[in-house]
Write an enzyme that holds these catalytic residues in place. Structure first.
Site, PDB file in Angstrom:
ATOM      1  N   CYS A  46     -10.878   9.914   8.485  1.00 23.89           N
ATOM      2  CA  CYS A  46      -9.549   9.444   8.056  1.00 23.89           C
ATOM      3  C   CYS A  46      -8.431  10.153   8.810  1.00 23.89           C
ATOM      4  O   CYS A  46      -8.419  11.385   8.892  1.00 23.89           O
ATOM      5  CB  CYS A  46      -9.399   9.686   6.555  1.00 23.89           C
ATOM      6  N   CYS A  83       0.865  -1.186   0.000  1.00 29.79           N
ATOM      7  CA  CYS A  83       0.000   0.000   0.000  1.00 29.79           C
ATOM      8  C   CYS A  83       0.904   1.240   0.000  1.00 29.79           C
ATOM      9  O   CYS A  83       1.678   1.455   0.933  1.00 29.79           O
ATOM     10  CB  CYS A  83      -0.878  -0.058   1.245  1.00 29.79           C
ATOM     11  N   CYS A  99     -11.468  14.046   4.611  1.00 31.91           N
ATOM     12  CA  CYS A  99     -12.512  13.092   5.000  1.00 31.91           C
ATOM     13  C   CYS A  99     -12.525  12.987   6.523  1.00 31.91           C
ATOM     14  O   CYS A  99     -11.473  12.869   7.145  1.00 31.91           O
ATOM     15  CB  CYS A  99     -12.258  11.723   4.369  1.00 31.91           C
TER      16      CYS A  99
HETATM   17  N1  SAH Z   1      -7.302   9.069  -0.996  1.00 29.69           N
HETATM   18  C1  SAH Z   1      -7.643   7.851  -1.630  1.00 29.69           C
HETATM   19  C2  SAH Z   1      -6.671   6.735  -1.347  1.00 29.69           C
HETATM   20  C3  SAH Z   1      -6.141   6.666   0.039  1.00 29.69           C
HETATM   21  S1  SAH Z   1      -7.310   6.255   1.291  1.00 29.69           S
HETATM   22  C4  SAH Z   1      -9.049   7.447  -1.275  1.00 29.69           C
HETATM   23  O1  SAH Z   1      -9.651   8.065  -0.401  1.00 29.69           O
HETATM   24  O2  SAH Z   1      -9.546   6.541  -1.927  1.00 29.69           O
HETATM   25  C5  SAH Z   1      -7.479   4.504   0.995  1.00 29.69           C
HETATM   26  C6  SAH Z   1      -8.745   3.903   1.589  1.00 29.69           C
HETATM   27  O3  SAH Z   1      -8.651   3.820   3.014  1.00 29.69           O
HETATM   28  C7  SAH Z   1      -9.978   4.720   1.280  1.00 29.69           C
HETATM   29  O4  SAH Z   1     -11.037   3.915   0.845  1.00 29.69           O
HETATM   30  C8  SAH Z   1     -10.248   5.339   2.606  1.00 29.69           C
HETATM   31  O5  SAH Z   1     -11.557   5.751   2.696  1.00 29.69           O
HETATM   32  C9  SAH Z   1      -9.858   4.247   3.571  1.00 29.69           C
HETATM   33  N2  SAH Z   1      -9.678   4.678   4.956  1.00 29.69           N
HETATM   34  C10 SAH Z   1      -9.308   5.887   5.415  1.00 29.69           C
HETATM   35  N3  SAH Z   1      -9.295   5.909   6.771  1.00 29.69           N
HETATM   36  C11 SAH Z   1      -9.666   4.677   7.161  1.00 29.69           C
HETATM   37  C12 SAH Z   1      -9.854   4.063   8.435  1.00 29.69           C
HETATM   38  N4  SAH Z   1      -9.641   4.734   9.562  1.00 29.69           N
HETATM   39  N5  SAH Z   1     -10.253   2.766   8.469  1.00 29.69           N
HETATM   40  C13 SAH Z   1     -10.455   2.071   7.325  1.00 29.69           C
HETATM   41  N6  SAH Z   1     -10.283   2.586   6.102  1.00 29.69           N
HETATM   42  C14 SAH Z   1      -9.904   3.877   6.016  1.00 29.69           C
HETATM   43 FE1  SF4 Z   2      -9.993  11.080   2.263  1.00 23.21          FE
HETATM   44 FE2  SF4 Z   2      -8.040   9.988   3.677  1.00 23.21          FE
HETATM   45 FE3  SF4 Z   2      -8.354   9.296   1.080  1.00 23.21          FE
HETATM   46 FE4  SF4 Z   2      -7.458  11.732   1.783  1.00 23.21          FE
HETATM   47  S1  SF4 Z   2      -6.429   9.775   2.152  1.00 23.21           S
HETATM   48  S2  SF4 Z   2      -9.040  11.279   0.269  1.00 23.21           S
HETATM   49  S3  SF4 Z   2      -8.591  12.195   3.661  1.00 23.21           S
HETATM   50  S4  SF4 Z   2      -9.777   8.887   2.757  1.00 23.21           S
END
Ligand code: SAH
Ligand code: SF4
Length: 353
Positions: free
Chosen positions: A125, A111, A122
């Protein structure tokens, strides 16, 4: 924090095969030097240009003066009970990024982080806690793979899959991410199959449309997380700029024009997006699409209060989607005991968690 006085040479991992050919021609070398370089860098995996026995001393001196190879320093490495390994790396400017290695039946998946921090904000996140400081270069992404590949080499194992799902929004750094994919995918290098590379986006429509026109074979995953605008806008501010009807149009166009199946990622958040009503809305939203839903257990981030859906509720949600004809998988957790949540390790390092 930016460090002063560090050598800040560009890494040669930044260059795609075509860019190296161009570079060779500019230097007055033969084009095939790109082939030699790719083989030394990605097949023999050297860390030092002077080992390239079939390249002239003069050319080696030029490369040494202009490039570094490995731009990463490992700060820490945590191995979880299931073998998931989380690396915290320092870049040449002192920024910290994280990379995760996961072991599956089908192979080893890495990853990759694409930006230092993320601006999408978000609310669930951990990466969103730290605003974007900068984009990573293609080479800084390649280096994450190379570091891990070199660790696997003594066991004769290889990185077989890549997910661009670490910190950052890949389509907010489109060109570098596409160059990265092209480098790790190239036949003369690591040769990781395009269908083994997945880019995950929060839904930047310009990026999705550009990606559709590029007609590349990498997989596309969309972080959906909610089946209606009201809830999605609460979880993902990007939804206010690109509401679901526009997002779904762009995805449908991509899927039809490229004849590809789309993955929708859906984190299960207790009593928020895991109700039968949400499953119903989701099945309507995806009706007739060549798609499947990947249900992801939420890794709780202390600060924001969202809770993980328990496994009973998760199964109910899964069944409700299945009954409505949606292809769905329920992902198991990886590296739970080592803060596997996206961005958590880095946030801890910077004293934010
Ligand atoms: N920014 C991109 C890729 C990185 S995040 C995106 O949002 O798709 C990769 C994945 O991890 C995304 O689906 C995101 O929503 C998820 N993710 C973020 N925080 C998380 C958490 N605390 N637990 C599980 N998945 C999470
Ligand atoms: Fe959203 Fe986290 Fe993906 Fe950024 S890395 S777009 S804050 S889920």
């Amino acid at each position: 924090m930016i460090k002063e006085g560090v050598t800040n040479l560009k890494t040669i991992y930044d260059y795609t095969y075509a860019q190296l050919e161009e570079y060779a021609v500019q230097k007055g070398w033969k084009k095939y030097r790109a082939k030699q370089l790719f083989e030394w860098l990605y097949r023999k995996r050297i860390d030092d240009f002077s080992l390239m026995s079939d390249v002239s001393k003069e050319a080696i001196a030029i490369l040494q003066a202009e490039f570094t190879i490995d731009p990463l320093k490992v700060i820490s490495k945590q191995v979880s009970k299931d073998g998931t390994t989380k690396y915290l790396f320092e870049l040449q400017d002192g920024s910290a990024i994280e990379t995760v290695l996961m072991h599956f039946d089908y192979g080893k998946s890495v990853c990759v982080t694409s930006q230092v921090g993320c601006n999408m904000g978000c609310t669930f996140c951990a990466s969103g806690l730290l605003k974007k400081q900068r984009d990573l270069t293609a080479g800084e992404m390649v280096a994450q793979i190379m570091y891990i590949q070199k660790e696997l080499d003594p066991q004769e194992e290889r990185v077989s899959n890549i997910v661009v799902m670490g910190t950052g929004e890949p389509f907010d750094n489109y060109d570098s991410v596409m160059n990265f994919c092209s480098i790790v995918n190239h036949d003369r290098g690591l040769a990781i199959g395009a269908r083994h590379i997945t880019i995950s986006t929060s839904g930047l429509i310009e990026g999705i449309r550009k990606f559709a026109l590029a007609h590349v074979q990498y997989n596309l995953a969309i972080s959906l997380h909610a089946p209606n605008d009201e809830l999605r806008s609460k979880l993902m501010p990007i939804n206010k700029a690109y509401p679901l009807n526009q997002l779904m149009d762009a995805i449908r166009d991509y899927s039809v024009n490229n004849n590809r199946r789309i993955t929708f990622e859906y984190i299960l958040l207790k009593e928020l997006n895991d109700t039968v009503e949400c499953a119903d809305q989701l099945s309507k939203l995806l009706h007739g699409m060549n798609a499947y839903v990947n249900l992801i257990p939420y890794n709780e981030v202390d600060e924001n209060g969202y809770k993980t859906t328990d496994s009973l509720r998760a199964m109910k949600f899964y069944d409700a989607l299945k009954k409505r004809g949606i292809a769905v998988t329920l992902r198991t957790k990886h590296g739970e005991d080592i803060d596997a949540a996206c961005g958590q390790l880095r946030a801890k390092h910077e004293g934010r968690l």
